[in-house]
Design an enzyme around this catalytic site. Sequence first.
Site: not given
Length: 649
Positions: A476, A600, A602
């Site tokens: 990440c 994000d 992820h």
Amino acid sequence: MENAADGSRRSPSLRLLCPKKSILSSPLPSLLWLVGSPRFLQPVTVAAALRCLRFLSDDGPFSPDLPHEADEIRGLLVRGFDIVGGLFVGSANFESDASRPLELAGELRQRLFGERASHGMVGGCVDASTGDIRFLVSESEGSEVVEGQEVLWGDEPGRSLLEKGCLLRCELQLQLPLYLPSDETMSGIEARFSSLIESTAANLRGPHVSYLVEGPTATFDESHHSVILHGNNLNSVSQLPINTNTNKCSAKIVSCSEFLPTKRHDLSSIRENADAIQITVLSNQSLNISKAGSTVPMLKYFPAPASLRVIDLKLDILCYSSMDLPVAVAVSELVIPGLADQLSIMKKAIVSELLTQQPQLCPYHFVPPGLLIPLTAIYDTRYGEIEEKQSELRRNLHFRLGLPLDRPLLRTSNALTFGAMEMRDRSSSKSSSLLRDVHKEIPSSGVSGGIMSLIDGSYEYYHYLHDGIDDNGWGCAYRSLQTIMSWYRLQQYSSINVPSHREIQQVLVEIGDKDPSFIGSREWIGAIELSFVLDKLLGASCKIINVRSGDELPEKCRELAIHFETQGTPVMIGGGVLAYTLLGVDYNEASGDCAFLILDPHYTGGDDLKKIVNGGWCAWKKSVDSKGRSFFLKDKFYNLLLPQRPNMV
């Protein structure tokens, strides 16, 4: 001036294609030179505004140094564009001031092109207090000057310029022999060099020179069109008719549109890959001299001792033309004069250093953000871009063009590239896999009375499993770094590719932060490592904010808002084993209510914008939502990496 329906004279309108900011944000007081294309665009249409930088006295805008202004603008302005007027910014007296910029613009235009303008010219003032523009129009030299009534700001101005016109490009490498007797004076050397340049320019229309005209690289479903034009046949083409059936006409009458692809691209695409009609200069030394009307060859004798200096010149010009202009007219009246102009400009730059180290002059073409027309800058590449004179030249260009002084918009890495249309079409599917600016589609934050402070500029969304790399569970922070790197690239601070995971690891090993075994591993990295990579690859500095708990992050909203307002870069937030990219904050200072705009990394799905937005992968997040759930962990330490915007041109 146009006639109204009742036969009366209609007051002229001023049509401005350039952004309001380029005019209204000019320092007070200032003088702007208005640039248009009267031959190809509507009368009294302004495509760009250039600031006057050279003045003769403390009177400032009222006393411009026209010879110096003409020398600098001549190299900057692309043939096909012209000076169409002048504008005082910060004037409070229209009646006394409006005619002066009209007069000055006419004088500048005469210095640039050797003759007074035959097209309409405009002069005006921008009121210092209201920003209102009032202007006068003269249809031609010596005609009546009348006050205009309406200022029209263009709708999609970049599109209108491209729909009406096209670019032509000509490159020419020259090696000019300059013979210098040993006892020649400096003035004699300069005279010989001037004569050499003038004869070279004259030969561009000679019997030994031809011009190969070709369209941009053809795509698989389009044919490649080309013609050859001969230099000594280009002196009588100005009255050629507009071509409507090129299959039955001579090469002279073929219009520029015949060389262009059916698929045209918008202005943002042109900045990345420009489509231009390519003009190649051919020299036919085997042409029968007697048929060309020339005399027998002449031999020049220089008594020994004498020396030979070879002057290397690289010419590279752009021209702007209407689509329906016969290409022979474009070559004769735009390309050849453009080459002659660039020869003259380079002569002035070289002449003082003829006997020392010759400057390595190289032209580059730019369409920086905020500008709608291409411009040319000639750089001396002997000492590289960081050399002081080069930096000062770019800074002056930024001032003249109204560009920000903290962005390197005119470095060589940001110059237009040409002839890449086929490559662009082939790679379109690949480039579409990188989504840009996904936050623009998300709902509001829900902060009542908040002030949003957001990222300034574009970025690409990097996330788990992108590019076929399985980094689920460990990559990440790498993805956040890639998004940050894409911001620097898209804002033109860097031309290097966004690094892969392995390349990021190699950098950390090279600087001694990690052991060699780190390369190829699945080890996490954090804010500190990201700062090392940004410094190594981009020279970008970073500020790091430490937070002891996720609960304390709202206390940093004001500091983050200042970052986005002044720096505008994406921020990496790392806490525990998770990393996010922060794109902005919405903050109500009175109530303390705030939200964080989170991108994000992820996310593991495909690049489906609707799925990303609906799934909350790019969304406003509150520290504690309406159901009492914490987005940031209370028991984790957080580091915030705030990359700084480089202050350079």
